[in-house]
Design an enzyme around this catalytic site. Structure first.
Site, PDB file in Angstrom:
ATOM      1  N   GLU A   1      -6.549  -7.767  -0.555  1.00 61.21           N
ATOM      2  CA  GLU A   1      -6.871  -7.946   0.452  1.00 61.21           C
ATOM      3  C   GLU A   1      -8.245  -7.342   0.634  1.00 61.21           C
ATOM      4  O   GLU A   1      -8.710  -6.444   0.028  1.00 61.21           O
ATOM      5  CB  GLU A   1      -5.935  -6.912   1.403  1.00 61.21           C
TER       6      GLU A   1
ATOM      7  N   GLU B   1       0.678  -1.308   0.005  1.00 59.41           N
ATOM      8  CA  GLU B   1      -0.098  -0.095  -0.079  1.00 59.41           C
ATOM      9  C   GLU B   1       0.961   1.138   0.040  1.00 59.41           C
ATOM     10  O   GLU B   1       0.872   1.772   0.964  1.00 59.41           O
ATOM     11  CB  GLU B   1      -1.057  -0.079   1.153  1.00 59.41           C
TER      12      GLU B   1
HETATM   13  C1  GLC Z   1      -2.820  -3.639   5.294  1.00 59.12           C
HETATM   14  C2  GLC Z   1      -1.541  -3.704   6.075  1.00 59.12           C
HETATM   15  C3  GLC Z   1      -1.907  -4.840   7.159  1.00 59.12           C
HETATM   16  C4  GLC Z   1      -3.350  -4.736   7.723  1.00 59.12           C
HETATM   17  C5  GLC Z   1      -4.547  -4.789   6.632  1.00 59.12           C
HETATM   18  C6  GLC Z   1      -5.687  -4.389   7.402  1.00 59.12           C
HETATM   19  O1  GLC Z   1      -2.431  -4.410   4.289  1.00 59.12           O
HETATM   20  O2  GLC Z   1      -0.357  -3.951   5.611  1.00 59.12           O
HETATM   21  O3  GLC Z   1      -0.926  -4.880   8.155  1.00 59.12           O
HETATM   22  O4  GLC Z   1      -3.403  -5.597   8.898  1.00 59.12           O
HETATM   23  O5  GLC Z   1      -3.909  -3.812   5.670  1.00 59.12           O
HETATM   24  O6  GLC Z   1      -5.754  -3.258   7.954  1.00 59.12           O
END
Ligand code: GLC
Length: 393
Positions: A322, A201
């Site tokens: 993610e 990110e």
């Molecule tokens: C991001 C962060 C990770 C975090 C996730 C959700 O990718 O790198 O550490 O837990 O988002 O917040």
């Protein structure tokens, strides 16, 4: 700690960073020989031949649905091998990775942080690189797709420094590509199942637009670094000539500001990567509703349509690297969300990867689904929904 700035109607936003407490063209196919050190003593030696015919969209279709081993190799609580357990307190094992595969996850994203394993000349500690390879092999041995990246490494790809002067930009690009060169060399012989993701990110931490897509100049820098990344990987030859590469925009954000300015490098094997813990209030805000509503559904539908219009339709496949929703003691609603999310993403061949950080409480940042020590699924119904929703027609 995690910060969020809501974009406009605060609908969909990429989640982010927290830590935790809690060959070639010449077909050199320099076949890598590796040994997976499974406790099960399954030892396999494989020569890997890259399928040069498969397209990026076909790969994404096969990736189908994935799992992030978060707060593992990305944790940076120390600068030796113990960093892996500094947040999750659980070492990644072959059994754990096998359990993910057995359940039906076809892609494993292994976030990796590097800056704390570098010497002053940006050389990676070979013990760290070996450990990363060992974990990658756990998954490669299971025939899953595997993504590795540069995760909490904003200090390597330091966007703020890049903006200071041309000289500063060059210094950042030099060290950033130097680190990638070493990673690429280590994994040069792996076939199409191994994917590299340029950055996690990328953003200026603490800046006003950190979570709303950054500024135009910041986004330009990220485009330049992404393009340098692609050139660097290709120049390492071997199977890296063909390797599928994932690139994010600013902060991997799903905001329009970020999405609109993404420049896809001129290369046939690029996958766009975005993060979306969406809709934010249901998925990420511990104080907001625990019910997945009709309006939440509509927000997701419009987000997938945007991704389709901006990328998929133009031949650039998308992976939501993610996604996830925190536990608010609302398992039934999370199941509904998981099914709806993946089913509608799959309509555009978008692959979703659940974020798991081995955190099992309720509220903020509690995305744990599988106990990393035992490989036991605590929320098998959510896993089932993610997997069933992701099936391609
Ligand atoms: C991001 C962060 C990770 C975090 C996730 C959700 O990718 O790198 O550490 O837990 O988002 O917040």
């Amino acid at each position: 700690m995690k910060k969020f700035l809501c974009v406009l109607s605060a609908v969909i936003i990429a989640g982010t960073a927290v830590f935790g407490s809690v060959g070639s063209a010449e077909s050199t196919v320099s076949a890598v020989t590796y040994t997976a050190k499974a406790k099960t003593t399954k030892t396999k030696t494989t020569a890997q031949k890259f399928d040069t015919k498969i397209t990026a969209s076909e790969v994404v279709s096969q990736m189908q649905v994935g799992y992030n081993i978060g707060n593992g190799l990305d944790a940076y609580g120390s600068n030796d091998l113990s960093s892996e357990t500094s947040w999750s307190h659980a070492k990644i094992t072959k059994e754990y990775v096998d359990a993910l595969k057995k359940k039906g996850f076809k892609t494993i994203r292994i976030p990796v942080t590097w800056y704390n394993h570098l010497d002053s000349n940006y050389n990676i500690d070979s013990k760290w690189l070996d450990r990363v390879k060992e974990v990658v092999d756990y998954a490669i041995d299971d025939d899953t797709y595997v993504i590795i990246n540069m995760h909490h490494d904003n200090s390597i790809y330091d966007i703020e420094k890049c903006l200071k002067s041309t000289k500063d930009y060059s210094a950042v690009e030099k060290r950033y590509t130097k680190v990638w060169k070493q990673i690429a060399a280590k994994f040069k012989g792996y076939d199409e199942h191994l994917i590299f993701e340029s950055m996690n990110e990328p953003r200026i931490e603490g800046s006003a637009n950190e979570w709303s897509g950054g500024t135009k100049q910041e986004r330009n820098v990220i485009n330049k670094l992404n393009s340098a990344f692609v050139k660097t990987i290709r120049a390492t030859k071997g199977n890296n000539t063909y390797r599928f590469l994932m690139i994010p925009g600013y902060a991997a954000s799903s905001s329009d500001a970020s999405l609109n300015d993404v420049k896809i490098p001129d290369d046939k094997r690029i996958i766009f990567s975005v993060h979306a813990y969406s809709p934010y209030f249901f998925a990420f805000d511990e104080n907001a509703s625990s019910t997945f509503s009709k309006s939440d559904e509509n927000q997701l539908l419009s987000f997938f349509e945007t991704l389709n219009n901006k990328f998929v339709k133009k031949g650039i496949p998308v992976v939501i690297g993610e996604m996830g929703c925190i536990n608010k003691n609302n398992t039934a609603e999370r199941v509904k969300w998981a099914k709806f999310y993946t089913e509608n993403a799959a309509k555009y061949n978008i692959t979703c990867i659940w974020w798991d950080n081995n955190a099992f409480g309720t509220g903020s940042e509690n995305f744990g689904m599988v106990d990393r020590k035992t490989g036991k699924f605590k929320y098998p119904e959510i896993a089932k929904a993610l997997i069933e929703g992701s099936e391609r027609n």
